[in-house]
Design an enzyme around this catalytic site. Structure first.
Site, PDB file in Angstrom:
ATOM      1  CB  SER A  95     -13.876  14.900  -5.214  1.00  0.00           C
ATOM      2  OG  SER A  95     -14.625  16.623  -5.452  1.00  0.00           O
ATOM      3  CE1 TYR A 118     -12.477  13.800 -10.368  1.00  0.00           C
ATOM      4  CE2 TYR A 118     -13.664  15.502  -9.122  1.00  0.00           C
ATOM      5  CZ  TYR A 118     -12.353  14.671  -9.335  1.00  0.00           C
ATOM      6  OH  TYR A 118     -11.609  15.080  -7.636  1.00  0.00           O
TER       7      TYR A 118
END
Length: 264
Positions: free
Chosen positions: A151, A164
């Site tokens: 990501s 995250y």
């Protein structure tokens, strides 16, 4: 320019294993691969969603094109069993995408060890469990391709990404080392770096997401990257260009820039 990986252009008759296939990018990738003639093993915890895929694409009297392999990526024995089941059903696995993930916004003033470890177990340890299952066969055959969904949140530290972001940064580093170790053996390795994609995970966000794209658009970008033989596949480029630029800023400029653009 020479591609970094053996290009993946012809999926006809190939077997792909998509781990994290029930929704969002994973499901869209399954559909795109099926359109191109691949057989696809689909894994996730949501058995109903996987069985729906199989119901739509498997036909009586024909070999199944969707092989349902429900699992929890945190369970190494379940991952190994699913891998063995797919191998027994297809005879060979050509491609694996680790796309399983969990996401919850978290900031340091509300630090939660439970949330931090939950992200680590799914997003990172889950990837290790999949690698433990597939790499011995790929190395023995001198073939195969491992792709890992990272990501842009892993590029640099961002607000609300305390749990995250570090797991995605770790996956990028992991993919880089895998490439260094496996490229000479004929094994492809790639890392996918999505920006904002309209999925159940991003639906949790309470802020405007610039350059938001659909899962189908993400899947097409991924297949194009694999076709070109890219190592890093990032999209949409009108957004990831700026995230990559932020990656180059010294801390003295980066921290004020983040505060300005996020308002946090």
């Amino acid at each position: 320019m020479k591609p970094l990986n053996p290009p993946l252009a012809d999926w006809q008759g190939k077997t792909a294993w998509i781990v994290g296939a029930s929704t969002g990018i994973g499901r869209a990738t399954v559909l795109a691969l099926l359109e191109r003639g691949a057989r696809v093993g689909v894994s996730a915890r949501n058995v109903e969603a996987l069985e729906e895929l199989a119901l739509l694409h498997n036909h009586a009297g024909q070999p199944p094109r969707v092989i349902v392999l429900p699992l929890d990526v945190r369970d190494s024995a379940a991952v190994a069993a699913a891998h063995a089941q797919l191998l027994a059903a297809t005879g060979a696995i050509d491609f694996v995408l680790f796309n399983a993930a969990t996401y919850g916004a978290l900031r340091a003033d509300a630090f939660s060890l439970e949330q931090m470890l939950a992200h680590q177990q799914v997003n990172y340890v889950g990837a290790l469990n999949v690698l433990a299952a597939v790499l011995p066969g790929f190395v023995a055959d001198g073939a195969g391709h491992v792709s890992i969904t990272g990501s842009v949140a892993g590029f640099r530290g961002l607000p609300k990404s305390l749990a995250y972001g570090p797991t995605k940064a770790a996956l990028t580093n992991l993919a880089e080392v895998l490439y260094v170790d496996l490229h000479a053996r004929g094994i492809g390795v790639s890392v996918v770096q999505p920006g904002f994609v309209d999925t159940p995970l991003t639906a949790k966000n309470d802020f405007r997401m610039p350059a938001l794209i659909t899962p189908a658009q993400a899947a097409e970008a991924m297949l194009e990257g694999w076709r070109r033989g890219d190592f890093e596949i990032h999209f949409p480029r009108r957004f990831t260009f700026w995230m990559k630029l932020m990656r180059l800023l010294p801390y003295r400029l980066y921290f004020p820039a983040v505060a300005r653009f996020t308002g946090l």
